[in-house]
Motif scaffolding. Structure first.
Motif, mmCIF file in Angstrom:
data_model
loop_
_atom_site.group_PDB
_atom_site.id
_atom_site.type_symbol
_atom_site.label_atom_id
_atom_site.label_comp_id
_atom_site.label_asym_id
_atom_site.label_seq_id
_atom_site.Cartn_x
_atom_site.Cartn_y
_atom_site.Cartn_z
ATOM 1 N N ALA A 96 0.869 -1.186 0.000
ATOM 2 C CA ALA A 96 0.000 0.000 0.000
ATOM 3 C C ALA A 96 0.900 1.229 0.000
ATOM 4 O O ALA A 96 1.857 1.320 0.784
ATOM 5 N N GLU A 111 -4.092 2.923 8.222
ATOM 6 C CA GLU A 111 -4.108 4.382 8.369
ATOM 7 C C GLU A 111 -2.662 4.866 8.439
ATOM 8 O O GLU A 111 -1.787 4.158 8.971
ATOM 9 N N GLY A 157 -3.777 9.565 5.341
ATOM 10 C CA GLY A 157 -4.308 8.588 4.399
ATOM 11 C C GLY A 157 -4.860 7.379 5.105
ATOM 12 O O GLY A 157 -4.499 7.067 6.252
ATOM 13 N N THR A 158 -5.770 6.669 4.418
ATOM 14 C CA THR A 158 -6.349 5.426 4.934
ATOM 15 C C THR A 158 -6.724 4.558 3.746
ATOM 16 O O THR A 158 -6.896 5.047 2.621
ATOM 17 N N GLY A 159 -6.843 3.276 3.966
ATOM 18 C CA GLY A 159 -7.192 2.353 2.896
ATOM 19 C C GLY A 159 -7.562 1.005 3.467
ATOM 20 O O GLY A 159 -7.627 0.807 4.686
ATOM 21 N N GLU A 160 -7.829 0.041 2.582
ATOM 22 C CA GLU A 160 -8.225 -1.298 3.006
ATOM 23 C C GLU A 160 -7.687 -2.312 2.002
ATOM 24 O O GLU A 160 -7.015 -1.961 1.029
ATOM 25 N N ASN A 161 -8.002 -3.578 2.288
ATOM 26 C CA ASN A 161 -7.619 -4.694 1.426
ATOM 27 C C ASN A 161 -6.110 -4.884 1.352
ATOM 28 O O ASN A 161 -5.571 -5.354 0.347
#
Length: 420
Positions: free
Chosen positions: A287, A313, A322-326
């Motif tokens: 990521a 995060e 920033g933040t995200g998933e998977n």
């Protein structure tokens, strides 16, 4: 009054005498006044009846007195058959030392009454003595025996109740032991971890004022300067990594830290390599993070991740950028690996690449086994609180340096803030 001689052993005869014959040879006892005391004969009769009733109850103890009392009772009964107008009678009985018949009675009726009174008083005294003995026997022999039996029964009941209660307590103790075994193990594990932390803080071999007031300096881009965390990670389903770093290397600052396990060299890696943006690798999944930290100033970096949906995060200087998933969703971080500062591992603990090495300084590298709240991260970044990692705390004796990497006293948190 008439008299008749009788051979020895014959029966006694009682004859009623008229009042005017008092001087003829048989003196009469005084006649009681109306309303006065009972005549001596009546008193004697009542006393003898009482004695007879009591003696019958105590026949085993006063059997030697039974014949005398029965003889005296018989004499009185025969005399009571005379004329009721006169209470005086004549006896033929052995009183005192000699035999007195109707013609042989003492002249003075007071002497006869006195003798009878003394005799009856003697019998009453003996009877009272027997009654006292009887009461003493009942009080101190029979009753204690009954009392002992009652106490033994009561003690037996209490002993059975006590044994039953002890058995119940033992059952409850066993049940409690079984129910709390898992909880006790968890508590002991937490206490052991705390004791390790305390021991680390109490050790006096640190060269710094406080065990966490140091920084690791990696001034050259080589494959042999690095730091190593002595502790390893447990299995993790979430984590937060925070650190202070300062670097102006280009292109890219390199690898601030990497965690490798057998079979996976890129279990956790934070790297800025070449002209690529800074990246977070988990189980070799990537990521890209919107962080900008290559300006040569101190920056506070925090990264959070959870296996649930692979949520991540990124925070810089207390602010979420920033933040995200998977990112490696549902993959737990494997335990027992090696945690290196300043180098990227191609095998567990080794095969470093100089082009991926970190160049600069770092401090306050801490890891928690949970996702910290945003306000906690902000408070750490602005120096409001000091919160050591519960999995990996930043302490001097937990960090070794190799290949020319050095430890130096670090600027205060407030000084690092002024550098932003």
């Amino acid at each position: 009054a008439g008299e008749q001689e009788s051979p020895p052993g014959s029966r006694f005869v009682c004859t009623s005498l008229p009042l005017d014959a008092a001087g003829a040879g048989c003196p009469l006892p005084p006649v009681p006044m109306q309303g006065g005391a009972l005549p001596p004969e009546e008193e004697l009769k009542a006393t003898v009846l009482q004695l007879r009733e009591t003696v019958l109850q105590q026949k085993e103890t006063i059997g030697n007195q039974r014949e005398a009392i029965r003889e005296l009772t018989g004499k009185l009964s025969r005399c009571e058959g005379a004329d009721g107008k006169s209470a005086a009678g004549a006896w033929k009985n052995e009183v005192g030392k000699g035999k007195d018949t109707m013609g042989d009675l003492p002249r003075d009726p007071a002497q006869v009454i006195d003798q009878l009174s003394r005799t009856m008083q003697t019998l009453k005294d003996r009877l009272e003595s027997l009654e006292h003995q009887l009461r003493a026997n009942v009080s101190y022999a029979a009753l204690p025996s009954d009392l002992r039996e009652m106490l033994q029964r009561r003690l037996g009941d209490l002993e059975r109740q006590l044994l039953s209660k002890v058995a119940e307590l033992e059952d409850e103790k066993s049940l409690l032991h079984n129910e709390t075994s898992a909880h006790r193990q968890k508590t002991e594990s937490a206490l052991n971890a705390l004791l390790e932390r305390v021991s680390e803080l109490e050790k006096g071999n640190s060269a710094f004022k406080s065990p966490d007031e140091f920084k690791v300096s990696l001034p050259l881009r080589t494959n042999y300067l690095y730091g190593k965390i002595k502790k390893t990670l447990p299995e993790l389903y979430a984590f937060t990594v925070c650190l202070w770093l300062r670097s102006s290397a280009s292109p890219g600052i390199g690898t601030p830290f990497s965690y490798a396990v057998p079979g996976q060299a890129n279990e956790i890696v934070l790297i800025e390599w070449g002209n690529n943006p800074i990246e977070l690798l988990i189980n070799d999944k990537v990521a890209q993070l919107p962080l900008f930290i290559s300006d040569g100033k101190w920056h506070h970096i925090c990264i959070t991740w959870t296996t649930r949906d692979g949520m991540w995060e990124a925070f810089q200087d207390g602010e979420k950028l920033g933040t995200g998933e998977n990112l490696a969703p549902w993959h737990p971080i494997k335990p027992g690996g090696v945690l290196i500062l300043g180098q990227e591992q191609d095998t567990v603990g080794g095969r470093f690449d100089a082009t991926q090495a970190f160049v600069g300084e770092m401090s306050q590298f801490n890891i928690w086994d949970r996702v910290l709240k945003a306000e906690d991260i902000m408070n750490i970044a602005n120096c409001s609180i000091n919160m050591p990692g519960n999995i990996i705390p930043w302490v001097d004796n937990n960090v070794d340096v190799f290949g020319g990497a050095t430890k130096w006293p670090v600027e205060t948190c407030e000084e690092r803030l002024l550098d932003l």
